[in-house]
Structure formats: structure tokens, C-alpha cells
Design a protein around this motif. Structure first.
Motif, PDB file in Angstrom:
ATOM      1  N   ALA A 210       0.862  -1.171   0.039  1.00  0.00           N
ATOM      2  CA  ALA A 210       0.028   0.021   0.109  1.00  0.00           C
ATOM      3  C   ALA A 210       0.889   1.232   0.151  1.00  0.00           C
ATOM      4  O   ALA A 210       0.621   2.319  -0.770  1.00  0.00           O
ATOM      5  N   MET A 213       2.308   1.736  -3.456  1.00  0.00           N
ATOM      6  CA  MET A 213       1.345   2.236  -4.280  1.00  0.00           C
ATOM      7  C   MET A 213       0.821   3.566  -4.086  1.00  0.00           C
ATOM      8  O   MET A 213       0.585   4.317  -5.211  1.00  0.00           O
ATOM      9  N   GLN A 214       1.084   4.068  -3.032  1.00  0.00           N
ATOM     10  CA  GLN A 214       0.860   5.507  -2.731  1.00  0.00           C
ATOM     11  C   GLN A 214       1.833   6.371  -3.392  1.00  0.00           C
ATOM     12  O   GLN A 214       1.375   7.408  -4.089  1.00  0.00           O
ATOM     13  N   PHE A 280      -6.895  -1.616  -4.261  1.00  0.00           N
ATOM     14  CA  PHE A 280      -6.271  -0.258  -3.604  1.00  0.00           C
ATOM     15  C   PHE A 280      -7.455   0.944  -3.548  1.00  0.00           C
ATOM     16  O   PHE A 280      -7.023   1.929  -3.332  1.00  0.00           O
TER      17      PHE A 280
END
Ligand SMILES: [Zn+2]
Length: 344
Positions: A210, A213-214, A280
Motif C-alpha cells: 500500500a 502504491m501511494q 487499492f
């Protein structure tokens, strides 16, 4: 560990089965293909069937010989790998197994040596190995395993029968990840990102997806936003972290690939179907509607250039990411200023 346990490698297994059935197993194989697709497991499975006390189409998996090979204690089967803390397999290790190779099998039928990763033999070690490949002992088999087989000495390659291993199916990766105890939702998204390699999948599992992915979504947004401030902050934070930067760029390629697929299909159901978008959630908000496939392709090219700059030209991660963002912004109205800076 038996042939029956190996997934998605039917072509390779067919080669082995035919060689065994016709009693024409060569003296040396070279297993080529991506990391994490089952090459090492296949080598062990082949060592087992060649030494099994009750072989048929497959090894039995339970006889003394099979169990010893599974437990890494069979005196006639050796796996040579990178020693801890070393970047190369040194010549001493090869010399060591060479004298062992020359002795008849102790209790098994075939002497089997597996070298993985073979491309990390030092040049001297590879040259020493060449001697064994040139004068093989009857009933012995050497298996060289490599994710980068093209970097092996041509003289080594030419003395081995090459066997190609393809990538794993997405559904196989999901199965294997579930077996490893991962939750369904995460397994599906990692399988979609890992390009059929369990090695890559395990890297995704261990890391904080995560968080990466940010960074990826912030970089993508900055390609269109008026100020690329977020992107420049990310680049600055990555300054000294090559591995993390490369991991983020790789993930970015996967995400762009997914966005391309979504954009080239009619909207609606495909977005619903995307495990990546679903997983996501908010992070991906708005990204699926942005940019034409042509623009996505431009972004992909920019990411590839950044990766090349880092891996081949040893460019500093911060400069590589900044350059990438500029290239991605190059053709937007808000990106002209950055385009000029990039061209200077
Ligand atoms: Zn057996």
C-alpha cells in the motif's frame, strides 16, 4: 517436489519425460527462464526420478532415495549455490564438486550436480566447470539454472541442452499464495502484479504494498497536475534508495499496464473486474479515467527510461525519478516548464 507438483511447465516436463523414457538424458541441461517459476524444483524432481528406487512416470517421493534428496542429504546429489555473504560462486567450490563428480555414485544411480544461479559463477569457476562439461562421466548429470542465461559463457551454453521455463499462470500464483497462508484478496492482487513469478510475488508479499502504491499513484497524478510538488518530494525521499526506487518503478509499470488494459476496454464492468483497482480502492480513484492509451504508453516509456538510466548508467534515483516525471509531463499544458528544464 515430484513432477506432479510442478505447475505450468508442461513443455519442459515433456522434454525430461521423453529423455528418461528413451534413456537419452544428456550430460548437462541449462534451465532458462524468469526467477520463481519452478526451475530449481524441476531440477530436484529430475534428480529424484533418476535416483528413485521405484521410478515410473514420476518419482515415488517416499523411498529412501527420494526422501534423502528432498532432505538435501543424498550423497550423490548436490546443489551448489551462492555462499552466504558472497556475490559470486568461487572456483574453490567448483573444484570441490569436480573431484566429487569423478567418483562413482555412492548409493544412487546417477550423480547429479545442480548449480543455481549458474550466471554467478566467477569466470575462473566457469572455466573450471567447462572441463567437467567437456569430459562428462557416464551416468552423471549437471543442471545449470539461470534467470540471466545470456550472461553465461557461450562455451558453457553450447555444451548444455537448453530447456526454457515459462511464467506461471495468474491462477497458479493465487493458489500458491493461498497455500502460503495469504488472504484471498491480497493473493489476487499480488498475482495480478507479479508477472507469473513467485520470486516477485514473495517480494510483494513481504513489503508494504500500500505504501509503494501511494508513491506510484502520486507520481502518476503529478504527470497531469499543475504542480509536481508531490512527485519531487517523493524523488527527494528516494535519493539514496536504489532498491526501493526500482521496486516502485516496477510496480508503476504494472499499474500502467493495468490502466492501459482498462482504458482499451469499455468502461464499467472491466473496472469492477480489476483486482488492482478493487484492492487499492481510494488510492486508484480517478486514475482509471485519466489519460488515453497513447498517453499511458508515453508514461510507460518514461518509466522504462528511468529504470535503464538507473540500472545501466548508474543514475542517482532522485535524478532518474525527476527526469521521469518531467518526461511524463512533457506534453501536458502544465508540463511545459518542466519539459524545458528537462531539455536544458
Ligand atoms: Zn522414490
Amino acid at each position: 517436489m515430484r513432477f506432479a507438483d510442478i505447475r505450468d511447465q508442461d513443455a519442459a516436463l515433456e522434454i525430461f519425460k521423453r529423455a528418461i523414457a528413451s534413456d537419452k538424458v544428456p550430460h548437462a541441461y541449462l534451465f532458462e527462464g524468469q526467477a520463481g517459476v519452478g526451475k530449481n524444483t524441476a531440477a530436484r524432481a529430475l534428480a529424484m526420478i533418476l535416483n528413485c528406487e521405484e521410478p515410473g512416470d514420476d518419482s515415488c517421493g517416499v523411498c529412501t532415495s527420494c526422501r534423502k534428496i528432498i532432505g538435501n542429504v543424498h550423497p550423490d546429489v548436490r546443489f551448489l549455490g551462492l555462499p552466504e555473504g558472497k556475490r559470486r560462486i568461487p572456483i574453490e567450490m567448483v573444484r570441490n564438486v569436480q573431484s566429487w563428480m569423478e567418483i562413482r555414485p555412492h548409493e544412487g544411480k546417477a550423480k547429479v550436480l545442480v548449480i543455481d544461479p549458474a550466471d554467478l559463477l566467477t569466470e575462473q569457476a566457469a572455466n573450471a566447470l567447462l572441463k567437467t562439461l567437456e569430459e562428462p562421466r557416464a551416468g552423471s548429470l549437471i543442471m545449470l539454472i539461470s534467470d540471466h542465461a545470456s550472461s553465461l559463457l557461450p562455451t558453457i551454453r553450447s555444451r548444455c541442452q537448453s530447456v526454457r521455463f515459462g511464467t506461471l499462470n495468474e491462477s497458479t500464483v493465487v493458489d500458491l499464495l493461498l497455500k502460503n497462508g495469504l488472504e484471498q484478496e491480497k493473493a489476487v492482487v499480488i498475482a495480478a502484479l507479479c508477472e507469473g513469478s513467485m520470486e516477485r510475488a514473495s517480494r510483494y508479499t513481504a513489503e508494504d504494498l500500500a505504501q509503494r502504491m501511494q508513491a506510484v499513484t502520486a507520481l502518476l497524478r503529478s504527470a497531469d497536475d499543475n504542480t509536481p510538488r508531490d512527485a519531487m518530494a517523493i524523488a527527494a525521499a528516494l535519493k539514496g534508495d536504489r532498491d526501493e526506487t526500482l521496486a516502485i518503478l516496477e510496480l508503476m509499470l504494472q499499474v500502467l499496464d493495468e490502466l492501459m488494459w482498462l482504458r482499451s476496454n469499455p468502461p464499467g464492468e472491466t473496472v469492477e473486474e480489476s483486482a488492482i483497482v478493487k484492492f487499492f480502492g481510494e488510492l486508484m480513484d480517478g486514475l482509471t479515467e485519466r489519460g488515453s492509451p497513447g498517453r499511458m504508453a508515453q508514461h510507460i516509456a518514461a518509466v522504462h527510461r528511468a529504470i535503464t538510466a538507473m540500472t545501466r548508467n548508474n543514475m542517482n534515483p532522485q535524478l532518474a525519478v525527476e527526469g521521469m516525471v518531467m518526461a511524463m509531463r512533457g506534453r501536458t499544458s502544465g508540463g511545459e516548464a518542466w519539459g524545458r528544464i528537462g531539455a536544458r
